[in-house]
Design a protein around this motif. Structure first.
Motif: not given
Length: 552
Positions: A49-65
């Motif tokens: 469903g994306l309308r634009r080609i992404p360069a890439g993908f990444y994930v952020t994890i926020k935990a314990d400050g």
């Protein structure tokens, strides 16, 4: 209902404030105690469903400050699952919460902003451990008001063990920003992308205007020697180009072209984002060429596209987009090339299945040229479209027929892959099954399938293919009465196959019927007809054969 853009901007501001207080990852040295570590993350359908080609993908994890970020994994065609293998330390407390965000990035080089937020959620450590142990992914439903949304599922693999000093080096680094200017740059750029995305959904021109203003402010924060200046130039150029397409006048194309060129000049040969810049510049140049007809624009665009095709991997979205642009511009050299045919942003065409008329044009282009790699790519595009258009879809028959012809073409050009021949016949059989008696295109489907069975008989000598082909040719001929445009061709095709069967089995009835058909075909091809000489030759050859057999 709250504005999702305002929520996003608020979240970004919270993120920036949080980073000022975040703990240095070098201080996370818990040794000799139980630890929970994420060892792998798997996310599925990130391009859906994306309308634009992404360069890439990444994930952020926020935990314990602390907040950790995975690497930026490049996007590829047919990439159902994206995997990250960085090791990320979590709290060992089961009741601790973890916030996860999945992003599509707009750069492979240094990222000027977060990119497009695909999914965000919070989850307890205990649930992550349970899902990891049972290999049970988190399933996501489409966003409100959408039929499909990117990232349909996500699974994290975790392990519990005693910590060790060497573990610290294996953990991802804490995400940090270096200055308040960098914070402002990220916020302005993210806001510009979000407004531009909302404009594509709503077509509200004020969103587009505001998007351009944010990108202008972002560029102002990047002086000539700033490492993010190429990305800022590219973002502004892209929004300006969309603006040119919106009013349909293309009067201001000089501005985005100049910005794209400036960005390209700052992205040398080895820069990971050079090819996407070349692609967008080529599209803008071709758009200007259709309005002003300056050959320099067309030649420069062709050179840029050629470099993209040479450099990008076969499974790259950028290569697919470049192939589409190259094929379409080659088919419309007179200036009917129109970027609006492919939506607000051309490269998005490679993210979703192409429209049938676009695929038909690419198929036509492939039949004109002899480029093996291009033929493979266009065949792949047809398979993608078939996976999207279900059995009952109105255009499926056209897609099946075109793909069948492309597979036969590849077989004839290479002659080494029998699977192409068999698959072409299977596809053409499905086309025929979808066109029952009374369908306006049934006669052409009968002839097409008969032609391909004839090809397989010539290749393998299977008598069943010959007999079935003759039966199909006869049915097609019955649907093409006197006066039909293709009757003479059907008469000739059936006569050829009956002659072939006579040569293999010696049945005199086949020879007599073939001669009668050749005579009727000749009568429909008067003096001056392009095929009259071949009809005369065919009839003469078979009369000679009958004389040899009977001495008449």
């Amino acid at each position: 209902m709250p504005d999702p853009l305002e929520n996003t901007l608020q979240a970004l501001e919270e993120w920036a404030n949080y980073l000022d207080q975040a703990q240095d990852p070098r201080e996370i040295r818990i040794t000799g105690v139980q630890q929970v570590v994420i060892t792998a993350i798997h996310a599925s359908d990130l391009t859906l469903g994306l309308r634009r080609i992404p360069a890439g993908f990444y994930v952020t994890i926020k935990a314990d400050g602390a907040e950790f970020q995975t690497g930026n994994t490049p996007a590829h065609v047919d990439q159902v699952v994206v995997q990250w293998n960085e090791r990320i330390l979590l709290s060992c407390e089961p009741s601790s919460k973890v916030r996860v965000r999945v992003y599509a990035s707009f750069e492979l080089g240094p990222m000027i902003c977060h990119g497009e937020l695909l999914r965000t959620f919070e989850i307890y450590v205990r649930e992550l451990l349970d899902r990891s142990e049972n290999s049970r992914p988190i399933i996501f439903q489409p966003e409100q008001g959408e039929v499909i949304s990117p990232c349909t599922s996500l699974l994290m693999t975790l392990e519990q063990r005693l910590s060790d000093e060497k573990d610290v080096a294996a953990l991802c680094s804490l995400t940090t920003l270096t200055s308040h200017d960098a914070d402002a740059l990220a916020l302005k750029t993210d806001a510009g992308h979000r407004l531009l995305a909302r404009y594509r959904r709503t077509q509200n021109s004020s969103d587009l205007d505001q998007s351009i203003k944010h990108f202008v402010h972002a560029l102002d924060l990047c002086p000539m020697d700033h490492p993010y200046r190429p990305a800022a130039l590219f973002n502004l150029a892209n929004a300006k180009f969309v603006c040119c397409q919106t009013d349909g006048t293309y009067l201001d194309l000089d501005t985005p072209i100049s910005l794209f060129q400036d960005a390209l000049d700052l992205r040398p040969t080895d820069h990971p984002d050079r090819t996407v810049t070349q692609l967008h510049l080529a599209i803008a140049l071709l758009s200007r060429f259709t309005k002003r007809r300056h050959q320099t624009d067309a030649h420069t665009a062709a050179k840029l596209l050629s470099e993209v095709l040479d450099i990008c991997h076969a499974d790259s979205h950028l290569r697919r987009a470049a192939l589409l642009v190259t094929g379409t511009s080659a088919l419309h050299p007179a200036g009917s090339f129109d970027a609006n045919d492919f939506g607000q942003e051309w490269p998005a065409a490679s993210m979703l299945p192409l429209l049938p008329h676009q695929l038909a044009e690419l198929a036509e282009w492939c039949l004109r040229i002899d480029d093996p790699h291009t033929l493979d790519e266009v065949i792949s595009l047809h398979y993608d479209a078939l996976g999207y258009h279900t059995t009952m879809h109105a255009c499926r028959g056209q897609l099946l027929g075109n793909l069948s012809v492309l597979l036969i073409t590849r077989f004839e050009r290479r002659g080494s892959d029998d699977d192409d021949l068999d698959q072409a016949i299977t596809l053409q059989s499905e086309v025929l099954a979808s066109r029952p008696v009374g369908h306006t295109d049934r006669s052409s489907s009968l002839s097409n399938l008969a032609n391909q069975l004839s090809t397989r008989f010539d290749h393998r000598g299977n008598a069943e293919d010959l007999d079935e082909g003759i039966a199909l040719y006869k049915e097609a001929l019955a649907l093409q009465p006197v006066g039909h445009t293709y009757r003479s061709s059907s008469l000739n095709n059936l006569a050829v196959q009956l002659s072939t069967r006579f040569d293999h089995r010696g049945n005199a009835e086949d020879l007599d019927e073939a001669i009668a058909l050749y005579r009727e075909a000749l009568a429909l091809r008067p003096v001056g007809h392009t095929d009259r000489s071949s009809s005369l030759n065919n009839l003469a050859n078979r009369l000679s054969t009958r004389f040899d057999q009977r001495g008449n």
